[in-house]
Motif scaffolding. Structure first.
Motif, PDB file in Angstrom:
ATOM      1  N   LEU A  24       0.816  -1.211   0.000  1.00  0.00           N
ATOM      2  CA  LEU A  24       0.000   0.000   0.000  1.00  0.00           C
ATOM      3  C   LEU A  24       0.848   1.259   0.000  1.00  0.00           C
ATOM      4  O   LEU A  24       0.420   2.305  -0.499  1.00  0.00           O
ATOM      5  CB  LEU A  24      -0.943  -0.007   1.210  1.00  0.00           C
ATOM      6  CG  LEU A  24      -2.095  -1.007   1.158  1.00  0.00           C
ATOM      7  CD1 LEU A  24      -2.804  -1.075   2.506  1.00  0.00           C
ATOM      8  CD2 LEU A  24      -3.081  -0.632   0.066  1.00  0.00           C
ATOM      9  N   THR A  25       2.042   1.191   0.583  1.00  0.00           N
ATOM     10  CA  THR A  25       2.933   2.352   0.598  1.00  0.00           C
ATOM     11  C   THR A  25       3.188   2.853  -0.817  1.00  0.00           C
ATOM     12  O   THR A  25       3.124   4.059  -1.091  1.00  0.00           O
ATOM     13  CB  THR A  25       4.265   1.991   1.275  1.00  0.00           C
ATOM     14  OG1 THR A  25       4.008   1.591   2.619  1.00  0.00           O
ATOM     15  CG2 THR A  25       5.213   3.189   1.283  1.00  0.00           C
ATOM     16  N   GLY A  26       3.465   1.936  -1.739  1.00  0.00           N
ATOM     17  CA  GLY A  26       3.700   2.331  -3.124  1.00  0.00           C
ATOM     18  C   GLY A  26       2.422   2.595  -3.887  1.00  0.00           C
ATOM     19  O   GLY A  26       2.339   3.551  -4.662  1.00  0.00           O
ATOM     20  N   ASP A  27       1.406   1.772  -3.650  1.00  0.00           N
ATOM     21  CA  ASP A  27       0.168   1.896  -4.410  1.00  0.00           C
ATOM     22  C   ASP A  27      -0.575   3.183  -4.092  1.00  0.00           C
ATOM     23  O   ASP A  27      -1.183   3.806  -4.974  1.00  0.00           O
ATOM     24  CB  ASP A  27      -0.727   0.692  -4.128  1.00  0.00           C
ATOM     25  CG  ASP A  27      -1.910   0.624  -5.080  1.00  0.00           C
ATOM     26  OD1 ASP A  27      -1.681   0.563  -6.299  1.00  0.00           O
ATOM     27  OD2 ASP A  27      -3.063   0.627  -4.601  1.00  0.00           O
ATOM     28  N   LEU A  28      -0.537   3.605  -2.823  1.00  0.00           N
ATOM     29  CA  LEU A  28      -1.254   4.814  -2.407  1.00  0.00           C
ATOM     30  C   LEU A  28      -0.368   6.052  -2.392  1.00  0.00           C
ATOM     31  O   LEU A  28      -0.859   7.164  -2.177  1.00  0.00           O
ATOM     32  CB  LEU A  28      -1.862   4.604  -1.020  1.00  0.00           C
ATOM     33  CG  LEU A  28      -2.886   3.461  -0.894  1.00  0.00           C
ATOM     34  CD1 LEU A  28      -3.363   3.334   0.554  1.00  0.00           C
ATOM     35  CD2 LEU A  28      -4.078   3.673  -1.822  1.00  0.00           C
ATOM     36  N   GLY A  29       0.939   5.868  -2.581  1.00  0.00           N
ATOM     37  CA  GLY A  29       1.861   6.996  -2.622  1.00  0.00           C
ATOM     38  C   GLY A  29       2.038   7.694  -1.283  1.00  0.00           C
ATOM     39  O   GLY A  29       2.126   8.926  -1.226  1.00  0.00           O
ATOM     40  N   ALA A  32       5.743   4.957   4.984  1.00  0.00           N
ATOM     41  CA  ALA A  32       5.489   3.816   5.859  1.00  0.00           C
ATOM     42  C   ALA A  32       4.852   4.251   7.173  1.00  0.00           C
ATOM     43  O   ALA A  32       3.969   3.571   7.707  1.00  0.00           O
ATOM     44  CB  ALA A  32       6.790   3.055   6.124  1.00  0.00           C
ATOM     45  N   THR A  33       5.291   5.387   7.714  1.00  0.00           N
ATOM     46  CA  THR A  33       4.724   5.864   8.972  1.00  0.00           C
ATOM     47  C   THR A  33       3.288   6.341   8.790  1.00  0.00           C
ATOM     48  O   THR A  33       2.491   6.313   9.730  1.00  0.00           O
ATOM     49  CB  THR A  33       5.567   7.004   9.553  1.00  0.00           C
ATOM     50  OG1 THR A  33       5.799   7.994   8.543  1.00  0.00           O
ATOM     51  CG2 THR A  33       6.907   6.488  10.056  1.00  0.00           C
ATOM     52  N   THR A  34       2.938   6.781   7.581  1.00  0.00           N
ATOM     53  CA  THR A  34       1.560   7.201   7.306  1.00  0.00           C
ATOM     54  C   THR A  34       0.654   6.002   7.098  1.00  0.00           C
ATOM     55  O   THR A  34      -0.453   5.933   7.664  1.00  0.00           O
ATOM     56  CB  THR A  34       1.503   8.104   6.056  1.00  0.00           C
ATOM     57  OG1 THR A  34       2.264   9.291   6.296  1.00  0.00           O
ATOM     58  CG2 THR A  34       0.069   8.499   5.737  1.00  0.00           C
ATOM     59  N   VAL A  35       1.117   5.017   6.333  1.00  0.00           N
ATOM     60  CA  VAL A  35       0.266   3.883   6.003  1.00  0.00           C
ATOM     61  C   VAL A  35      -0.047   3.035   7.237  1.00  0.00           C
ATOM     62  O   VAL A  35      -1.100   2.385   7.307  1.00  0.00           O
ATOM     63  CB  VAL A  35       0.914   3.022   4.896  1.00  0.00           C
ATOM     64  CG1 VAL A  35       1.990   2.099   5.450  1.00  0.00           C
ATOM     65  CG2 VAL A  35      -0.153   2.217   4.150  1.00  0.00           C
TER      66      VAL A  35
END
Length: 470
Positions: A24-29, A32-35
């Protein structure tokens, strides 16, 4: 059974996204701390809402509470499945958590009222399957879905189950209960939200540097002050039986010990076992999300198989002979994970996870049953609300804290930064495990768990006069 199945589906969502976080880190842009707020935000919302369940379970019937909870959960699941990006996905998780928050207190309170004391251990064993196994196998299910489907199918696959539970519950769920018409103290609700929210937000942003909207120290300070005021207000309101969350369960030592150990347990279960371990498997060992899910499946199954047998054993020998070795195994498993490096074999991780899950299996049911059994009946709903609140807040703090420690360790390390950061986080979890070992020796032996003790609690002079239902 309707309650158990519904709760299992709902709690499963706490960790089903854990193996998808790197994806999701890459898919949602997002970072890591946000996701990780997709997990921490879920737990934080539960920590904010659950304190109100003591009031809710006295003000409304179990049927009304169940239908409202399942409706919210189904709506939140639909929002997540349709979300095009991070903001709406997080909003859906929050709606899901609002419905989930009341289910476990409803389930535990119903068992304490309906099941005789000498059979509660076995029944609580079934509940422990819901509370512990559902988040434990969440990564497995998530990993299998990610193998061939988009992450949104994690929610599309759950939605029919939640809607079916809602329909079945609407048709067959009938549990009579006396209700009490007491006013909702909105100031207490606000203080609870600011208190728990501020503390978990502060822990979550410790590693963000200047990116946090509010400095971590300020959030922790605001949260702590709000909680102190919240506690003082509840102590005053409970004199007139109008507290949002009655704190009199803290007057019973076995309940307090169970609370502390449960908090430490959930910090490691959700923070280390459900979040750090999948990150370690994917980012350090380089295995796929599907393999990650399968690697933690044996431990989840072991935890499920232990539920009722451990509950029956508790009915015979009490909590102490089970909780002490469980705490020792918990500490050992965390230090085993800390010792693993970038060259570790997959079987070593699986073995360590089996030790962790087996240890949690020895602790979960005895702590739930021991903590609530000492309370008078009119405090069951508040006791279960307190227990579940601190479990979820501890899980949120553990998740955010361990991820932050791993990020700090990765930044300072050279060579293999991910491995170094995760090793530091597992060491922190190992310290939590050692604290749990020390506290476990405070669990009372079965010889002190007498019928006279329970009866004396049940005739507490603070028991309110019966109030007519409506």
């Amino acid at each position: 059974m309707t309650l158990v199945v519904s709760a299992f589906v709902m709690i499963l969502n706490e960790t089903i996204l854990s193996v998808a976080l790197p994806h999701l880190t890459g898919d949602l842009g997002v970072s890591a701390t946000t996701v990780q707020w997709l997990t921490s935000g879920f737990l934080l919302t539960m920590g904010v809402v659950i304190p109100t369940t003591g009031y809710i379970l006295q003000r409304f019937t179990p049927r009304q509470v169940f239908l409202a909870a399942m409706t919210l959960f189904s709506l939140g699941t639909l929002i997540c499945a349709l979300s095009p990006g991070f903001p709406l996905l997080l909003a859906g998780r929050i709606v899901q958590a609002t419905g989930t928050a009341v289910m476990i207190p409803l389930l535990m309170t119903s068992v304490m009222k309906l099941i005789p004391a000498d059979r509660r251990g076995a029944t609580m064993g079934t509940i422990s399957i819901v509370i512990a196994v559902a988040p434990a196998i969440g990564p497995t299910i998530g990993g299998l879905i990610l193998t061939s489907l988009d992450w949104r199918w994690m929610f599309w696959s759950v939605l029919p189950l939640s809607v079916a539970a809602l329909v079945v519950g609407f048709v067959i769920f009938r549990l009579s209960s006396e209700t009490r018409s007491t006013p909702l103290d909105l100031l207490s609700v606000a203080l609870s939200a600011v208190g728990f929210g501020g503390i978990v937000y502060g822990f979550s942003t410790l590693g963000h540097g200047g990116d946090a909207a509010l400095p971590p120290w300020a959030a922790l300070l605001i949260g702590s002050v709000a909680l102190v005021v919240f506690v003082l207000r509840q102590m005053r309101l409970q004199r007139t039986e109008s507290a949002l969350l009655d704190l009199r369960p803290f007057g019973h030592k076995p309940f307090v010990v169970a609370i502390i150990l449960s908090a430490l347990l959930f910090m490691t279960l959700l923070g280390a076992g459900a979040i750090l371990l999948p990150i370690y498997l994917q980012n350090v060992l380089g295995v796929s999300a599907a393999v990650t899910g399968l690697a933690v499946l044996p431990g989840g199954l072991l935890l499920g198989f232990m539920g009722r047998p451990v509950g029956r054993l508790f009915d015979r020998v009490g909590a102490r002979p089970l909780v002490i070795p469980g705490a020792i195994g918990l500490a050992v498993s965390m230090w085993l994970f800390a010792a693993l490096g970038a060259s570790a074999s997959l079987w070593m991780v699986i073995a360590g996870h089996l030790v962790l899950m087996g240890s949690l299996g020895l602790m979960m049911t005895p702590l739930l049953t021991e903590g609530l059994s000492v309370l008078p009946e009119h405090l069951y709903s508040h006791g279960s609300a307190i227990l579940t609140t601190l479990q979820q807040v501890a899980g949120a703090a553990g998740t955010a804290g361990f991820v932050t420690i791993a990020a700090i360790g990765s930044t300072a390390a050279t060579g293999s930064p991910d491995a170094a950061g995760l090793r530091l986080a597992f060491m922190a979890a190992g310290v939590i495990g050692l604290i749990a070992v020390g506290v476990s020796f405070m669990v009372r032996p079965k010889s002190e768990r007498t019928d006279a003790d329970i009866e004396s609690v049940g005739t507490d002079e603070t028991t309110p006069a019966p109030v007519a239902g409506h």
